[in-house]
Design a protein around this motif. Structure first.
Motif, PDB file in Angstrom:
ATOM      1  N   VAL A 155       0.887  -1.159   0.000  1.00 22.35           N
ATOM      2  CA  VAL A 155       0.000   0.000   0.000  1.00 22.35           C
ATOM      3  C   VAL A 155       0.928   1.212   0.000  1.00 22.35           C
ATOM      4  CG1 VAL A 155      -1.735   1.304   1.281  1.00 22.35           C
ATOM      5  CG2 VAL A 155      -1.806  -1.213   1.285  1.00 22.35           C
ATOM      6  N   VAL A 156       0.857   2.015  -1.049  1.00 16.44           N
ATOM      7  CA  VAL A 156       1.711   3.193  -1.164  1.00 16.44           C
ATOM      8  C   VAL A 156       0.835   4.418  -0.912  1.00 16.44           C
ATOM      9  CG1 VAL A 156       3.294   4.504  -2.616  1.00 16.44           C
ATOM     10  CG2 VAL A 156       3.180   2.010  -2.830  1.00 16.44           C
ATOM     11  N   ILE A 157       1.144   5.125   0.183  1.00  9.79           N
ATOM     12  CA  ILE A 157       0.357   6.304   0.543  1.00  9.79           C
ATOM     13  C   ILE A 157       1.237   7.541   0.529  1.00  9.79           C
ATOM     14  CG2 ILE A 157      -1.342   5.022   1.903  1.00  9.79           C
ATOM     15  CD1 ILE A 157       0.181   5.848   4.433  1.00  9.79           C
ATOM     16  N   GLU A 158       0.586   8.674   0.379  1.00 11.85           N
ATOM     17  CA  GLU A 158       1.293   9.949   0.435  1.00 11.85           C
ATOM     18  C   GLU A 158       1.064  10.553   1.809  1.00 11.85           C
ATOM     19  OE1 GLU A 158      -0.065  12.310  -2.842  1.00 11.85           O
ATOM     20  OE2 GLU A 158       0.954  11.054  -4.303  1.00 11.85           O
ATOM     21  N   VAL A 159       2.147  10.855   2.529  1.00  9.72           N
ATOM     22  CA  VAL A 159       2.044  11.407   3.879  1.00  9.72           C
ATOM     23  C   VAL A 159       2.765  12.737   3.976  1.00  9.72           C
ATOM     24  CG1 VAL A 159       1.817   9.148   4.979  1.00  9.72           C
ATOM     25  CG2 VAL A 159       4.075  10.128   4.686  1.00  9.72           C
ATOM     26  N   GLY A 160       2.361  13.527   4.938  1.00 14.55           N
ATOM     27  CA  GLY A 160       3.030  14.790   5.207  1.00 14.55           C
ATOM     28  C   GLY A 160       2.657  15.891   4.233  1.00 14.55           C
ATOM     29  N   ALA A 161       3.113  17.071   4.545  1.00 17.70           N
ATOM     30  CA  ALA A 161       2.806  18.248   3.741  1.00 17.70           C
ATOM     31  C   ALA A 161       3.371  18.147   2.326  1.00 17.70           C
ATOM     32  CB  ALA A 161       3.356  19.494   4.427  1.00 17.70           C
ATOM     33  N   HIS A 162       4.480  17.443   2.183  1.00 23.05           N
ATOM     34  CA  HIS A 162       5.116  17.324   0.869  1.00 23.05           C
ATOM     35  C   HIS A 162       4.657  16.086   0.115  1.00 23.05           C
ATOM     36  CE1 HIS A 162       7.631  20.716   1.798  1.00 23.05           C
ATOM     37  NE2 HIS A 162       7.953  20.149   2.947  1.00 23.05           N
ATOM     38  N   ARG A 163       3.714  15.344   0.710  1.00 30.16           N
ATOM     39  CA  ARG A 163       3.139  14.152   0.085  1.00 30.16           C
ATOM     40  C   ARG A 163       4.204  13.138  -0.308  1.00 30.16           C
ATOM     41  NH1 ARG A 163      -2.006  15.488  -3.497  1.00 30.16           N
ATOM     42  NH2 ARG A 163      -3.302  14.929  -1.749  1.00 30.16           N
ATOM     43  N   ASN A 164       5.108  12.887   0.605  1.00 34.10           N
ATOM     44  CA  ASN A 164       6.152  11.891   0.356  1.00 34.10           C
ATOM     45  C   ASN A 164       5.532  10.499   0.321  1.00 34.10           C
ATOM     46  OD1 ASN A 164       8.206  13.824   0.405  1.00 34.10           O
ATOM     47  ND2 ASN A 164       8.255  13.765   2.631  1.00 34.10           N
ATOM     48  N   PRO A 165       5.877   9.690  -0.691  1.00 34.95           N
ATOM     49  CA  PRO A 165       5.305   8.348  -0.753  1.00 34.95           C
ATOM     50  C   PRO A 165       5.899   7.433   0.314  1.00 34.95           C
ATOM     51  CG  PRO A 165       6.869   8.657  -2.536  1.00 34.95           C
ATOM     52  CD  PRO A 165       6.755   9.972  -1.824  1.00 34.95           C
ATOM     53  N   LEU A 166       5.046   6.620   0.899  1.00 38.65           N
ATOM     54  CA  LEU A 166       5.452   5.655   1.905  1.00 38.65           C
ATOM     55  C   LEU A 166       4.868   4.313   1.500  1.00 38.65           C
ATOM     56  CD1 LEU A 166       6.827   5.218   4.648  1.00 38.65           C
ATOM     57  CD2 LEU A 166       4.679   5.858   5.727  1.00 38.65           C
ATOM     58  N   SER A 167       5.731   3.312   1.279  1.00 41.22           N
ATOM     59  CA  SER A 167       5.297   1.986   0.859  1.00 41.22           C
ATOM     60  C   SER A 167       5.203   1.072   2.083  1.00 41.22           C
ATOM     61  CB  SER A 167       6.276   1.410  -0.164  1.00 41.22           C
ATOM     62  OG  SER A 167       5.856   0.133  -0.575  1.00 41.22           O
ATOM     63  N   ILE A 168       4.005   0.577   2.349  1.00 43.92           N
ATOM     64  CA  ILE A 168       3.749  -0.301   3.492  1.00 43.92           C
ATOM     65  C   ILE A 168       3.558  -1.710   2.949  1.00 43.92           C
ATOM     66  CG2 ILE A 168       2.251  -0.731   5.470  1.00 43.92           C
ATOM     67  CD1 ILE A 168       3.698   1.990   5.561  1.00 43.92           C
ATOM     68  N   THR A 169       4.399  -2.649   3.401  1.00 44.03           N
ATOM     69  CA  THR A 169       4.383  -3.999   2.831  1.00 44.03           C
ATOM     70  C   THR A 169       3.985  -5.098   3.808  1.00 44.03           C
ATOM     71  OG1 THR A 169       6.726  -4.344   3.317  1.00 44.03           O
ATOM     72  CG2 THR A 169       6.191  -3.351   1.180  1.00 44.03           C
ATOM     73  N   SER A 170       3.694  -4.728   5.056  1.00 39.42           N
ATOM     74  CA  SER A 170       3.357  -5.758   6.040  1.00 39.42           C
ATOM     75  C   SER A 170       2.530  -5.167   7.172  1.00 39.42           C
ATOM     76  CB  SER A 170       4.632  -6.368   6.628  1.00 39.42           C
ATOM     77  OG  SER A 170       5.304  -5.421   7.443  1.00 39.42           O
ATOM     78  N   ALA A 171       1.946  -6.047   7.954  1.00 36.08           N
ATOM     79  CA  ALA A 171       1.191  -5.611   9.126  1.00 36.08           C
ATOM     80  C   ALA A 171       2.103  -4.916  10.130  1.00 36.08           C
ATOM     81  CB  ALA A 171       0.499  -6.809   9.777  1.00 36.08           C
TER      82      ALA A 171
ATOM     83  N   GLU B 137     -10.133   6.634   6.016  1.00 36.64           N
ATOM     84  CA  GLU B 137     -10.648   7.524   7.060  1.00 36.64           C
ATOM     85  C   GLU B 137      -9.748   8.754   7.234  1.00 36.64           C
ATOM     86  OE1 GLU B 137     -12.346   6.667  11.382  1.00 36.64           O
ATOM     87  OE2 GLU B 137     -10.148   6.589  11.319  1.00 36.64           O
ATOM     88  N   ALA B 138      -8.430   8.562   7.144  1.00 35.41           N
ATOM     89  CA  ALA B 138      -7.482   9.662   7.307  1.00 35.41           C
ATOM     90  C   ALA B 138      -7.367  10.515   6.038  1.00 35.41           C
ATOM     91  CB  ALA B 138      -6.107   9.123   7.689  1.00 35.41           C
ATOM     92  N   GLU B 139      -8.030  10.070   4.971  1.00 31.61           N
ATOM     93  CA  GLU B 139      -8.036  10.767   3.686  1.00 31.61           C
ATOM     94  C   GLU B 139      -6.641  10.909   3.078  1.00 31.61           C
ATOM     95  OE1 GLU B 139     -10.275  14.394   4.247  1.00 31.61           O
ATOM     96  OE2 GLU B 139     -12.139  13.274   4.507  1.00 31.61           O
ATOM     97  N   PHE B 140      -5.810   9.872   3.276  1.00 38.76           N
ATOM     98  CA  PHE B 140      -4.527   9.825   2.587  1.00 38.76           C
ATOM     99  C   PHE B 140      -4.780   9.417   1.136  1.00 38.76           C
ATOM    100  CE2 PHE B 140      -2.291   8.803   6.751  1.00 38.76           C
ATOM    101  CZ  PHE B 140      -1.622  10.005   6.810  1.00 38.76           C
ATOM    102  N   ARG B 141      -3.949   9.906   0.256  1.00 40.26           N
ATOM    103  CA  ARG B 141      -4.023   9.493  -1.139  1.00 40.26           C
ATOM    104  C   ARG B 141      -3.235   8.193  -1.279  1.00 40.26           C
ATOM    105  NH1 ARG B 141      -1.106  10.143  -5.925  1.00 40.26           N
ATOM    106  NH2 ARG B 141      -2.436  10.215  -7.753  1.00 40.26           N
ATOM    107  N   VAL B 142      -3.851   7.219  -1.935  1.00 39.54           N
ATOM    108  CA  VAL B 142      -3.185   5.935  -2.204  1.00 39.54           C
ATOM    109  C   VAL B 142      -2.680   5.975  -3.633  1.00 39.54           C
ATOM    110  CG1 VAL B 142      -3.453   3.434  -2.311  1.00 39.54           C
ATOM    111  CG2 VAL B 142      -4.732   4.746  -0.614  1.00 39.54           C
ATOM    112  N   ARG B 143      -1.388   5.711  -3.789  1.00 45.86           N
ATOM    113  CA  ARG B 143      -0.788   5.666  -5.130  1.00 45.86           C
ATOM    114  C   ARG B 143      -0.948   4.265  -5.712  1.00 45.86           C
ATOM    115  NH1 ARG B 143       4.960   8.770  -5.487  1.00 45.86           N
ATOM    116  NH2 ARG B 143       4.195  10.852  -5.047  1.00 45.86           N
TER     117      ARG B 143
END
Length: 104
Positions: free
Chosen positions: A27-43, A92-98
Protein backbone atom coordinates in the motif's frame (compact mmCIF):
# COMPACT_ATOMS: atom_id res chain seq x y z
CA UNK A 1 -7.49 8.98 28.15
CA UNK A 2 -8.64 5.36 27.87
CA UNK A 3 -7.77 5.37 24.16
CA UNK A 4 -4.24 6.64 24.93
CA UNK A 5 -3.65 3.88 27.49
CA UNK A 6 -4.99 1.28 25.07
CA UNK A 7 -2.69 2.50 22.29
CA UNK A 8 0.27 2.43 24.68
CA UNK A 9 -0.43 -1.23 25.53
CA UNK A 10 -0.75 -2.01 21.81
CA UNK A 11 2.57 -0.25 21.16
CA UNK A 12 4.27 -2.50 23.72
CA UNK A 13 2.76 -5.58 22.05
CA UNK A 14 3.97 -4.35 18.65
CA UNK A 15 7.50 -3.75 19.89
CA UNK A 16 7.62 -7.31 21.26
CA UNK A 17 6.36 -8.84 18.00
CA UNK A 18 8.73 -10.55 15.59
CA UNK A 19 6.39 -11.71 12.78
CA UNK A 20 6.16 -9.08 10.03
CA UNK A 21 2.99 -10.62 8.46
CA UNK A 22 3.85 -9.46 4.96
CA UNK A 23 1.13 -8.90 2.40
CA UNK A 24 1.44 -9.50 -1.33
CA UNK A 25 0.80 -6.02 -2.71
CA UNK A 26 2.19 -2.92 -0.96
CA UNK A 27 0.00 0.00 0.00
CA UNK A 28 1.71 3.19 -1.16
CA UNK A 29 0.36 6.30 0.54
CA UNK A 30 1.29 9.95 0.43
CA UNK A 31 2.04 11.41 3.88
CA UNK A 32 3.03 14.79 5.21
CA UNK A 33 2.81 18.25 3.74
CA UNK A 34 5.12 17.32 0.87
CA UNK A 35 3.14 14.15 0.08
CA UNK A 36 6.15 11.89 0.36
CA UNK A 37 5.31 8.35 -0.75
CA UNK A 38 5.45 5.65 1.91
CA UNK A 39 5.30 1.99 0.86
CA UNK A 40 3.75 -0.30 3.49
CA UNK A 41 4.38 -4.00 2.83
CA UNK A 42 3.36 -5.76 6.04
CA UNK A 43 1.19 -5.61 9.13
CA UNK A 44 4.29 -4.76 11.15
CA UNK A 45 5.08 -1.75 8.93
CA UNK A 46 1.42 -0.71 9.00
CA UNK A 47 1.38 -0.81 12.81
CA UNK A 48 4.53 1.31 12.90
CA UNK A 49 2.98 3.82 10.49
CA UNK A 50 -0.24 3.95 12.52
CA UNK A 51 1.66 4.51 15.76
CA UNK A 52 4.23 7.00 14.48
CA UNK A 53 2.79 8.86 11.48
CA UNK A 54 -0.99 8.90 11.86
CA UNK A 55 -2.90 12.21 11.97
CA UNK A 56 -6.04 10.81 13.65
CA UNK A 57 -5.04 9.50 17.08
CA UNK A 58 -7.66 7.23 18.55
CA UNK A 59 -9.98 7.16 15.53
CA UNK A 60 -12.16 4.09 15.13
CA UNK A 61 -10.58 2.81 11.91
CA UNK A 62 -7.06 3.52 13.19
CA UNK A 63 -7.63 1.56 16.41
CA UNK A 64 -9.26 -1.31 14.51
CA UNK A 65 -6.34 -1.41 12.06
CA UNK A 66 -3.87 -1.53 14.96
CA UNK A 67 -5.74 -4.40 16.59
CA UNK A 68 -5.86 -6.40 13.34
CA UNK A 69 -2.22 -5.62 12.49
CA UNK A 70 -1.07 -6.72 15.94
CA UNK A 71 -3.18 -9.88 15.64
CA UNK A 72 -1.53 -10.62 12.27
CA UNK A 73 1.91 -10.05 13.80
CA UNK A 74 1.03 -12.60 16.47
CA UNK A 75 -0.32 -15.07 13.88
CA UNK A 76 -3.94 -14.65 15.02
CA UNK A 77 -5.15 -12.90 11.84
CA UNK A 78 -4.27 -13.18 8.17
CA UNK A 79 -1.98 -10.52 6.67
CA UNK A 80 -4.68 -9.75 4.09
CA UNK A 81 -7.10 -8.85 6.91
CA UNK A 82 -4.51 -6.44 8.28
CA UNK A 83 -4.04 -4.88 4.84
CA UNK A 84 -7.78 -4.35 4.46
CA UNK A 85 -8.08 -2.80 7.94
CA UNK A 86 -5.10 -0.55 7.17
CA UNK A 87 -6.73 0.57 3.91
CA UNK A 88 -9.88 1.47 5.84
CA UNK A 89 -7.78 3.61 8.20
CA UNK A 90 -6.06 5.19 5.18
CA UNK A 91 -9.46 6.04 3.75
CA UNK A 92 -10.65 7.52 7.06
CA UNK A 93 -7.48 9.66 7.31
CA UNK A 94 -8.04 10.77 3.69
CA UNK A 95 -4.53 9.82 2.59
CA UNK A 96 -4.02 9.49 -1.14
CA UNK A 97 -3.18 5.94 -2.20
CA UNK A 98 -0.79 5.67 -5.13
CA UNK A 99 -1.11 2.87 -7.65
CA UNK A 100 1.56 0.22 -7.29
CA UNK A 101 3.59 -0.76 -10.34
CA UNK A 102 6.09 -3.60 -9.98
CA UNK A 103 8.29 -4.74 -7.09
CA UNK A 104 8.47 -3.63 -3.49
Amino acid sequence: MESFIRLNVMDNQYRASSIPAEWGLPVVIEVGAHRNPLSITSALEAACCLLDDWPLDGSEAMENALEVCFAACKGRARPEEARLAFLQAVNEAEFRVRPHFGGH
